[in-house]
Design a protein around this motif. Structure first.
Motif, PDB file in Angstrom:
ATOM      1  N   UNK A   1      34.766  31.576  54.576  1.00  0.00           N
ATOM      2  CA  UNK A   1      33.510  30.947  54.166  1.00  0.00           C
ATOM      3  C   UNK A   1      33.368  30.723  52.683  1.00  0.00           C
ATOM      4  N   UNK A   2      34.406  31.073  51.911  1.00  0.00           N
ATOM      5  CA  UNK A   2      34.362  30.882  50.456  1.00  0.00           C
ATOM      6  C   UNK A   2      35.716  30.363  49.980  1.00  0.00           C
ATOM      7  N   UNK A   3      35.760  29.857  48.752  1.00  0.00           N
ATOM      8  CA  UNK A   3      37.036  29.441  48.171  1.00  0.00           C
ATOM      9  C   UNK A   3      37.700  30.643  47.492  1.00  0.00           C
ATOM     10  N   UNK A   4      38.940  30.457  47.031  1.00  0.00           N
ATOM     11  CA  UNK A   4      39.700  31.570  46.449  1.00  0.00           C
ATOM     12  C   UNK A   4      39.039  32.137  45.197  1.00  0.00           C
ATOM     13  N   UNK A   5      38.517  31.274  44.359  1.00  0.00           N
ATOM     14  CA  UNK A   5      37.877  31.740  43.115  1.00  0.00           C
ATOM     15  C   UNK A   5      36.676  32.642  43.433  1.00  0.00           C
ATOM     16  N   UNK A   6      35.870  32.239  44.416  1.00  0.00           N
ATOM     17  CA  UNK A   6      34.716  33.048  44.810  1.00  0.00           C
ATOM     18  C   UNK A   6      35.170  34.352  45.454  1.00  0.00           C
ATOM     19  N   UNK A   7      36.221  34.287  46.262  1.00  0.00           N
ATOM     20  CA  UNK A   7      36.750  35.504  46.888  1.00  0.00           C
ATOM     21  C   UNK A   7      37.207  36.503  45.827  1.00  0.00           C
ATOM     22  N   UNK A   8      37.897  36.008  44.801  1.00  0.00           N
ATOM     23  CA  UNK A   8      38.342  36.881  43.709  1.00  0.00           C
ATOM     24  C   UNK A   8      37.141  37.498  42.989  1.00  0.00           C
ATOM     25  N   UNK A   9      36.108  36.687  42.740  1.00  0.00           N
ATOM     26  CA  UNK A   9      34.903  37.179  42.059  1.00  0.00           C
ATOM     27  C   UNK A   9      34.190  38.221  42.916  1.00  0.00           C
ATOM     28  N   UNK A  10      34.121  37.990  44.225  1.00  0.00           N
ATOM     29  CA  UNK A  10      33.481  38.969  45.120  1.00  0.00           C
ATOM     30  C   UNK A  10      34.256  40.272  45.134  1.00  0.00           C
ATOM     31  N   UNK A  11      35.579  40.183  45.098  1.00  0.00           N
ATOM     32  CA  UNK A  11      36.394  41.400  45.034  1.00  0.00           C
ATOM     33  C   UNK A  11      36.109  42.199  43.773  1.00  0.00           C
ATOM     34  N   UNK A  12      36.005  41.506  42.645  1.00  0.00           N
ATOM     35  CA  UNK A  12      35.692  42.182  41.376  1.00  0.00           C
ATOM     36  C   UNK A  12      34.283  42.774  41.411  1.00  0.00           C
ATOM     37  N   UNK A  13      33.337  42.019  41.950  1.00  0.00           N
ATOM     38  CA  UNK A  13      31.961  42.530  42.061  1.00  0.00           C
ATOM     39  C   UNK A  13      31.910  43.773  42.941  1.00  0.00           C
ATOM     40  N   UNK A  14      32.581  43.706  44.091  1.00  0.00           N
ATOM     41  CA  UNK A  14      32.577  44.844  45.013  1.00  0.00           C
ATOM     42  C   UNK A  14      33.218  46.065  44.371  1.00  0.00           C
ATOM     43  N   UNK A  15      34.239  45.840  43.574  1.00  0.00           N
ATOM     44  CA  UNK A  15      34.911  46.955  42.896  1.00  0.00           C
ATOM     45  C   UNK A  15      33.969  47.638  41.897  1.00  0.00           C
ATOM     46  N   UNK A  16      33.047  46.877  41.330  1.00  0.00           N
ATOM     47  CA  UNK A  16      32.047  47.470  40.429  1.00  0.00           C
ATOM     48  C   UNK A  16      30.958  48.199  41.217  1.00  0.00           C
ATOM     49  N   UNK A  17      30.682  47.759  42.451  1.00  0.00           N
ATOM     50  CA  UNK A  17      29.593  48.332  43.250  1.00  0.00           C
ATOM     51  C   UNK A  17      30.004  49.541  44.089  1.00  0.00           C
ATOM     52  N   UNK A  18      31.210  49.548  44.607  1.00  0.00           N
ATOM     53  CA  UNK A  18      31.654  50.560  45.567  1.00  0.00           C
ATOM     54  C   UNK A  18      31.744  51.951  44.928  1.00  0.00           C
ATOM     55  N   UNK A  19      31.098  52.958  45.516  1.00  0.00           N
ATOM     56  CA  UNK A  19      31.159  54.312  44.966  1.00  0.00           C
ATOM     57  C   UNK A  19      32.579  54.882  44.864  1.00  0.00           C
ATOM     58  N   UNK A  20      33.459  54.532  45.807  1.00  0.00           N
ATOM     59  CA  UNK A  20      34.838  55.021  45.734  1.00  0.00           C
ATOM     60  C   UNK A  20      35.565  54.357  44.564  1.00  0.00           C
ATOM     61  N   UNK A  21      35.303  53.080  44.345  1.00  0.00           N
ATOM     62  CA  UNK A  21      35.891  52.399  43.191  1.00  0.00           C
ATOM     63  C   UNK A  21      35.368  52.994  41.889  1.00  0.00           C
ATOM     64  N   UNK A  22      34.089  53.310  41.856  1.00  0.00           N
ATOM     65  CA  UNK A  22      33.522  53.942  40.659  1.00  0.00           C
ATOM     66  C   UNK A  22      34.184  55.290  40.398  1.00  0.00           C
ATOM     67  N   UNK A  23      34.435  56.039  41.460  1.00  0.00           N
ATOM     68  CA  UNK A  23      35.025  57.374  41.308  1.00  0.00           C
ATOM     69  C   UNK A  23      36.457  57.314  40.789  1.00  0.00           C
TER      70      UNK A  23
END
Length: 142
Positions: free
Chosen positions: A105-127
């Motif tokens: 449902x998204x293009x590659x650029x948006x998918x990459x941005x969502x991955x980066x955003x999720x990495x900032x949001x996810x508690x395991x990524x923060x840890x």
């Protein structure tokens, strides 16, 4: 910060070498074993698998939140967490990880941005931030 949930898990006996890990609510009860690939007997799960399961499940939620915040119609198809235990010649152990996300449902650029955003949001990524190397790889599936 208010606490809303605390997981309580106890590892017993030999820990990763033939022990058990069980949750206080009884919903998790697993045999632990050193993987064959690492010279062990196998036959049980290990801390790296448990961490990968928890991180990938949490990251799905972070991706959904990131998509909602950006108002994009991304559909999260899955997150695969590859957690690697590295053993050095000096008998030290370290972790590394790759998070492979599949979206539609998204293009590659948006998918990459969502991955980066999720990495900032996810508690395991923060840890793990600035503690272990982590790569985020996004794939768009039609």
């Amino acid at each position: 910060m208010a606490s809303s949930y605390t997981a309580v898990v106890t590892a017993t006996r030999e820990g990763r070498s033939g022990g058990r890990a069980s949750a206080s609510d009884g919903l998790l009860d697993v045999t632990l074993a050193v993987p064959k690939e690492f010279g062990g007997a196998g036959g049980g799960t290990n801390p790296e698998q448990l961490f990968a399961a928890a991180w990938s499940a949490c990251f799905v939620g972070a991706l959904k939140r990131a998509a909602a915040q950006r108002h994009v119609p991304a559909k999260v198809l899955g997150v695969t967490a590859e957690v690697t235990l590295h053993h050095s010649d000096t008998d030290e152990f370290d972790l590394g990880a790759v998070l492979r996300i599949e979206l539609s449902g998204v293009d590659q650029r948006t998918a990459d941005a969502l991955g980066a955003d999720a990495h900032r949001l996810c508690p395991f990524s923060k840890a793990t931030r600035d503690n272990i190397p982590v790569a985020i790889e996004a794939t768009v599936v039609a």
